[in-house]
Scaffold this motif. Structure first.
Motif, short mmCIF file in Angstrom:
data_model
loop_
_atom_site.label_atom_id
_atom_site.label_comp_id
_atom_site.label_asym_id
_atom_site.label_seq_id
_atom_site.Cartn_x
_atom_site.Cartn_y
_atom_site.Cartn_z
N PHE A 179 -41.04 -32.89 67.27
CA PHE A 179 -42.24 -32.33 66.73
C PHE A 179 -42.85 -33.06 65.70
CE2 PHE A 179 -39.63 -28.88 67.97
CZ PHE A 179 -39.65 -28.55 66.23
N VAL A 180 -41.94 -32.92 64.90
CA VAL A 180 -41.93 -32.74 63.39
C VAL A 180 -43.14 -33.20 63.13
CG1 VAL A 180 -41.45 -32.61 60.58
CG2 VAL A 180 -40.26 -31.18 62.29
N ALA A 181 -44.51 -33.54 62.43
CA ALA A 181 -45.35 -34.43 61.95
C ALA A 181 -44.38 -35.79 60.91
CB ALA A 181 -45.90 -33.64 60.89
N GLN A 182 -44.62 -36.80 61.24
CA GLN A 182 -44.36 -37.54 60.54
C GLN A 182 -45.27 -38.31 59.71
OE1 GLN A 182 -41.19 -39.14 61.21
NE2 GLN A 182 -41.09 -37.78 62.21
N ALA A 183 -44.99 -38.78 58.68
CA ALA A 183 -45.64 -39.17 57.18
C ALA A 183 -46.81 -40.40 58.10
CB ALA A 183 -45.08 -40.37 56.22
N ALA A 184 -47.72 -40.47 58.31
CA ALA A 184 -48.56 -41.74 58.48
C ALA A 184 -48.75 -42.89 58.10
CB ALA A 184 -50.02 -41.50 58.46
N LYS A 185 -48.12 -43.73 59.53
CA LYS A 185 -47.80 -44.93 58.86
C LYS A 185 -49.38 -46.09 58.83
CE LYS A 185 -43.23 -45.81 60.53
NZ LYS A 185 -42.37 -45.90 62.04
N PRO A 186 -49.88 -46.98 57.34
CA PRO A 186 -50.91 -47.63 58.03
C PRO A 186 -50.68 -48.87 59.09
CG PRO A 186 -49.64 -48.20 55.96
CD PRO A 186 -48.78 -47.06 56.54
N ALA A 187 -51.90 -48.73 59.57
CA ALA A 187 -52.54 -49.65 60.91
C ALA A 187 -52.18 -50.77 60.11
CB ALA A 187 -53.67 -49.38 61.46
N ALA A 188 -51.71 -51.89 60.78
CA ALA A 188 -51.76 -53.16 60.72
C ALA A 188 -52.76 -53.27 60.55
CB ALA A 188 -50.69 -53.98 61.51
N ALA A 189 -52.83 -54.69 59.71
CA ALA A 189 -54.56 -55.38 60.12
C ALA A 189 -54.46 -55.90 60.66
CB ALA A 189 -54.07 -55.84 58.88
N PRO A 190 -55.37 -56.38 61.45
CA PRO A 190 -55.20 -56.93 62.82
C PRO A 190 -55.52 -58.33 62.84
CG PRO A 190 -58.10 -56.57 62.57
CD PRO A 190 -57.16 -55.64 61.66
N ALA A 191 -55.10 -59.57 63.91
CA ALA A 191 -54.87 -60.68 63.45
C ALA A 191 -55.83 -61.32 63.35
CB ALA A 191 -54.25 -61.05 64.89
N GLN A 192 -56.31 -62.74 62.25
CA GLN A 192 -57.23 -63.10 62.53
C GLN A 192 -57.72 -64.23 63.48
OE1 GLN A 192 -57.95 -64.98 58.79
NE2 GLN A 192 -58.15 -62.85 58.06
N PRO A 193 -58.55 -64.55 64.05
CA PRO A 193 -58.96 -65.28 65.11
C PRO A 193 -58.78 -66.03 64.50
CG PRO A 193 -60.94 -64.04 65.11
CD PRO A 193 -59.61 -63.40 64.48
N ALA A 194 -58.25 -67.42 65.44
CA ALA A 194 -59.03 -68.98 64.99
C ALA A 194 -60.30 -69.20 64.65
CB ALA A 194 -58.31 -70.48 65.83
N ALA A 195 -60.99 -68.88 64.94
CA ALA A 195 -62.71 -69.60 65.39
C ALA A 195 -63.01 -68.62 63.49
CB ALA A 195 -63.21 -68.48 65.88
N PHE A 196 -62.28 -67.41 63.14
CA PHE A 196 -62.63 -67.40 61.60
C PHE A 196 -61.88 -67.87 60.52
CE2 PHE A 196 -61.91 -63.96 57.93
CZ PHE A 196 -63.15 -63.40 57.85
N ALA A 197 -61.28 -68.69 60.88
CA ALA A 197 -61.08 -69.53 59.64
C ALA A 197 -62.03 -70.46 58.92
CB ALA A 197 -60.11 -71.50 59.92
N GLN A 198 -63.30 -70.55 60.05
CA GLN A 198 -64.60 -71.19 59.11
C GLN A 198 -65.01 -70.27 58.03
OE1 GLN A 198 -66.65 -72.89 62.61
NE2 GLN A 198 -65.31 -72.22 63.73
N CYS A 199 -64.98 -69.03 58.50
CA CYS A 199 -65.37 -67.40 57.62
C CYS A 199 -64.53 -67.69 56.61
CB CYS A 199 -65.29 -66.16 58.89
SG CYS A 199 -66.47 -66.96 59.91
N ARG A 200 -63.81 -67.72 56.28
CA ARG A 200 -62.47 -67.48 55.09
C ARG A 200 -62.45 -68.56 54.09
NH1 ARG A 200 -58.10 -66.63 58.51
NH2 ARG A 200 -58.04 -69.56 57.90
N VAL A 201 -63.33 -69.54 55.02
CA VAL A 201 -63.63 -70.30 53.62
C VAL A 201 -64.10 -69.68 52.23
CG1 VAL A 201 -64.75 -72.71 52.77
CG2 VAL A 201 -63.67 -72.15 54.97
N CYS A 202 -65.70 -68.83 52.65
CA CYS A 202 -66.40 -67.89 51.86
C CYS A 202 -66.42 -67.12 52.20
CB CYS A 202 -67.43 -68.73 52.53
SG CYS A 202 -67.97 -69.99 52.17
N HIS A 203 -65.90 -65.85 52.81
CA HIS A 203 -65.84 -64.13 52.82
C HIS A 203 -64.25 -64.58 53.03
CE1 HIS A 203 -69.74 -64.53 53.70
NE2 HIS A 203 -69.37 -65.33 55.20
N SER A 204 -64.05 -62.94 51.79
CA SER A 204 -62.91 -62.31 52.37
C SER A 204 -62.58 -60.79 52.83
CB SER A 204 -62.45 -61.92 50.62
OG SER A 204 -63.39 -60.60 50.10
N VAL A 205 -62.05 -60.81 53.27
CA VAL A 205 -61.77 -59.36 54.18
C VAL A 205 -60.50 -58.29 53.95
CG1 VAL A 205 -62.89 -60.61 56.14
CG2 VAL A 205 -60.15 -60.19 56.02
#
Length: 126
Positions: free
Chosen positions: A18-44
């Motif tokens: 029950f002792v509080a654990q150090a918070a782990k950073p949330a994993a980045a969500p997986a990019q959907p395949a359709a985002f490949a078109q966006c990634r050409v011009c945009h960073s996230v």
């Protein structure tokens, strides 16, 4: 003997589940395949630079034309858009219909399921 008992008792408490654990950073969500078109011009990447288009980290809920480090078109600057899911959906379907004069040369993402996947991905980037 009393000091040893106290030390063992404290050690047991500190290792308890029950002792509080150090918070782990949330994993980045997986990019959907359709985002490949966006990634050409945009960073996230949080705090990342703009590319040919503005950085899209945290864009859902943000006002249009407010990302630092990107030179927006006059049309986007005066659009007064807030990027909620519905507005992103119509914009991604046909950017020039929503903001005539936008610098975005992308013709649009016609598949509603792909738009939804991209929008949900962007919404998860916080």
């Amino acid at each position: 003997m009393r000091l040893r008992t106290l030390t063992i008792g404290i050690s047991a408490l500190l290792s308890a589940p029950f002792v509080a654990q150090a918070a782990k950073p949330a994993a980045a969500p997986a990019q959907p395949a359709a985002f490949a078109q966006c990634r050409v011009c945009h960073s996230v990447t949080k705090g990342g630079p703009a590319g040919l288009g503005p950085n899209l980290f945290g864009v859902v809920g943000a006002a249009a034309a407010t990302r630092p480090g990107y030179a927006y078109s006059p049309a986007m600057k005066t659009s007064k858009i807030r990027w909620d899911r519905a507005r992103l959906d119509t914009y991604l379907a046909n950017p020039r219909a929503v903001v005539p004069g936008t610098k975005m040369v992308f013709a649009g993402l016609k598949d509603p399921a792909q738009r939804k996947a991209v929008i949900e991905y962007l919404a998860a980037l916080k």
